[in-house]
Motif scaffolding. Structure first.
Motif, short mmCIF file in Angstrom:
data_model
loop_
_atom_site.label_atom_id
_atom_site.label_comp_id
_atom_site.label_asym_id
_atom_site.label_seq_id
_atom_site.Cartn_x
_atom_site.Cartn_y
_atom_site.Cartn_z
N ASN A 1 0.80 -1.17 -0.10
CA ASN A 1 0.01 0.01 -0.06
C ASN A 1 0.96 1.27 -0.10
O ASN A 1 2.03 1.11 -0.08
CB ASN A 1 -1.16 0.07 1.10
N ALA A 2 0.26 2.48 0.25
CA ALA A 2 0.99 3.49 0.02
C ALA A 2 1.56 4.19 1.34
O ALA A 2 2.13 5.10 1.36
CB ALA A 2 0.17 4.63 -0.54
N GLY A 3 1.41 3.38 2.41
CA GLY A 3 1.94 3.54 3.60
C GLY A 3 3.54 3.63 3.63
O GLY A 3 4.00 3.08 2.77
N THR A 4 3.95 4.77 4.82
CA THR A 4 5.41 4.64 4.72
C THR A 4 6.07 3.32 5.40
O THR A 4 5.63 2.44 5.83
CB THR A 4 5.71 5.71 5.81
N VAL A 5 7.38 3.18 5.08
CA VAL A 5 8.37 2.27 5.48
C VAL A 5 7.95 1.91 7.04
O VAL A 5 7.71 1.15 7.57
CB VAL A 5 9.72 2.15 5.02
N GLU A 6 7.95 3.30 7.74
CA GLU A 6 8.06 3.42 9.25
C GLU A 6 6.63 2.72 9.55
O GLU A 6 6.28 2.11 10.59
CB GLU A 6 8.12 4.92 9.68
N SER A 7 5.43 3.21 8.82
CA SER A 7 4.05 2.79 9.30
C SER A 7 3.93 1.14 9.19
O SER A 7 3.38 0.44 10.01
CB SER A 7 3.19 3.30 8.25
N HIS A 8 4.77 0.64 8.08
CA HIS A 8 4.46 -0.88 7.84
C HIS A 8 5.40 -1.40 8.73
O HIS A 8 5.09 -2.60 9.31
CB HIS A 8 5.26 -0.98 6.30
N LYS A 9 6.55 -0.96 9.31
CA LYS A 9 7.41 -1.52 10.42
C LYS A 9 6.52 -1.57 11.67
O LYS A 9 6.59 -2.48 12.13
CB LYS A 9 8.74 -0.80 10.71
N ILE B 1 6.40 -9.69 4.03
CA ILE B 1 6.75 -8.59 3.69
C ILE B 1 5.73 -7.59 3.37
O ILE B 1 4.78 -7.96 2.62
CB ILE B 1 7.52 -8.95 1.97
N LEU B 2 5.89 -6.25 3.67
CA LEU B 2 5.04 -5.19 3.59
C LEU B 2 5.94 -4.17 2.71
O LEU B 2 6.83 -3.88 3.22
CB LEU B 2 4.38 -4.72 4.66
N LEU B 3 5.24 -3.83 1.58
CA LEU B 3 6.07 -3.04 0.68
C LEU B 3 5.43 -1.69 0.59
O LEU B 3 4.05 -1.38 0.47
CB LEU B 3 6.33 -3.43 -0.61
N SER B 4 6.28 -0.56 0.70
CA SER B 4 5.76 0.78 0.59
C SER B 4 5.74 1.18 -0.81
O SER B 4 6.66 1.18 -1.71
CB SER B 4 6.65 1.61 1.51
N ASP B 5 4.65 1.79 -1.21
CA ASP B 5 4.24 2.09 -2.67
C ASP B 5 3.74 3.53 -2.68
O ASP B 5 2.78 3.85 -2.76
CB ASP B 5 3.40 1.28 -3.32
N PRO B 6 4.67 4.67 -2.06
CA PRO B 6 4.22 5.76 -1.61
C PRO B 6 3.31 6.53 -2.92
O PRO B 6 2.66 7.59 -2.51
CB PRO B 6 5.21 6.65 -1.37
N ASP B 7 3.80 6.52 -4.21
CA ASP B 7 2.94 6.97 -5.08
C ASP B 7 2.08 6.18 -5.90
O ASP B 7 1.53 6.41 -7.14
CB ASP B 7 4.00 7.82 -6.23
N ASN B 8 1.68 5.03 -5.41
CA ASN B 8 0.82 4.15 -5.98
C ASN B 8 1.18 3.66 -7.19
O ASN B 8 0.23 3.42 -8.03
CB ASN B 8 -0.59 4.67 -6.13
N VAL B 9 2.54 3.63 -7.61
CA VAL B 9 2.98 3.29 -8.90
C VAL B 9 2.64 1.73 -9.43
O VAL B 9 2.29 1.41 -10.51
CB VAL B 9 4.52 3.42 -9.13
N VAL B 10 2.97 0.79 -8.54
CA VAL B 10 2.83 -0.65 -8.53
C VAL B 10 1.24 -0.65 -8.52
O VAL B 10 0.51 -1.44 -9.36
CB VAL B 10 3.46 -1.21 -7.53
N TYR B 11 0.65 -0.23 -7.81
CA TYR B 11 -1.12 -0.15 -7.52
C TYR B 11 -1.69 0.02 -8.93
O TYR B 11 -2.63 -0.52 -9.46
CB TYR B 11 -1.42 0.89 -6.47
N HIS B 12 -1.17 1.06 -9.61
CA HIS B 12 -1.74 1.43 -10.88
C HIS B 12 -1.13 0.51 -11.90
O HIS B 12 -1.74 0.35 -12.77
CB HIS B 12 -1.31 2.89 -11.12
N LYS B 13 0.22 -0.22 -11.74
CA LYS B 13 0.58 -1.09 -12.89
C LYS B 13 -0.49 -2.27 -12.87
O LYS B 13 -0.38 -3.11 -13.75
CB LYS B 13 2.02 -1.68 -12.54
N PHE B 14 -1.06 -2.59 -11.51
CA PHE B 14 -1.52 -4.02 -11.23
C PHE B 14 -3.34 -3.53 -11.70
O PHE B 14 -4.05 -4.28 -11.83
CB PHE B 14 -1.65 -4.57 -10.16
N GLY B 15 -3.47 -2.15 -11.83
CA GLY B 15 -4.78 -1.84 -12.51
C GLY B 15 -6.01 -1.98 -11.35
O GLY B 15 -6.89 -2.12 -11.47
N VAL B 16 -5.41 -1.95 -9.90
CA VAL B 16 -6.26 -1.87 -8.83
C VAL B 16 -7.14 -0.70 -8.77
O VAL B 16 -6.53 0.37 -9.02
CB VAL B 16 -5.55 -2.13 -7.50
N LYS B 17 -8.41 -0.63 -8.58
CA LYS B 17 -9.29 0.52 -8.71
C LYS B 17 -9.51 1.09 -7.11
O LYS B 17 -9.77 0.17 -6.25
CB LYS B 17 -10.69 0.08 -9.32
#
Length: 179
Positions: free
Chosen positions: A100-108, A119-135
């Motif tokens: 999700n777009a949460g920070t590394v610190e939030s995920h930790k 694993i929790l990954l930080s996608d701050p600009d939702n780049v991967v979110y958009h690559k997967f086409g999540v609405k």
């Protein structure tokens, strides 16, 4: 002749343009479907380490779940269900990844609070979110789970905003049935 524009009217106009532009861009993004190739991506995990999806192709099923927010009610239930099923996912040859777009610190903090072993990954600009086409849903980023096979193709997908627990249950059932 001077034209007076109220700040409220100006803000409403700017908001309308921004909202329309965002909705239009989202309508154009293609949601990944079964059989599509997973887009390559690299993001930072909760420990500050770089995660590159290419490093895992051919080795494991990847169970990638997108969720709106750390510590929210449904997201916590979802994460805890993935946690409680983690050994079963591992035995079935799957690696669980939350994004999700949460920070590394939030995920930790979220990982430490609920003892999440994946694993929790930080996608701050939702780049991967958009690559997967999540609405987006209801003014939030969407909740969607993808299972990627060892060839890097989407093998299963599940979408439901309020059934967080079911994401883990259905993904695990799929992975177990396709070892």
């Amino acid at each position: 002749m001077k034209i007076k524009i109220s700040y409220g009217l100006l803000l409403a106009a700017v908001f309308s343009v921004a909202t329309f532009g965002k909705a239009h861009a989202q309508a154009e993004q293609k949601e990944l479907a079964v059989g599509d190739k997973m887009p390559a991506f690299a993001l930072t995990d909760q420990n500050g380490k770089r995660f590159n999806s290419a490093d895992y192709l051919g080795k494991n099923f990847l169970v990638i779940y997108f969720y709106p927010k750390d510590e929210s009610m449904v997201c916590t239930k979802e994460a805890c269900q993935f946690r409680d099923s983690f050994n079963d996912f591992t035995k079935a040859g799957a690696k669980v990844i939350g994004i999700n777009a949460g920070t590394v610190e939030s995920h930790k903090s979220f990982t430490d609070h609920y003892k999440l072993p994946f694993i929790l990954l930080s996608d701050p600009d939702n780049v991967v979110y958009h690559k997967f086409g999540v609405k987006n849903k209801m003014f939030m980023t969407g909740r969607q789970t993808f299972v990627v096979d060892k060839e890097g193709k989407i093998a299963f997908t599940y979408t439901a905003m309020m059934q967080g627990k079911k994401h883990a249950d259905d993904a695990l059932a799929f992975v177990k049935g396709h070892k």
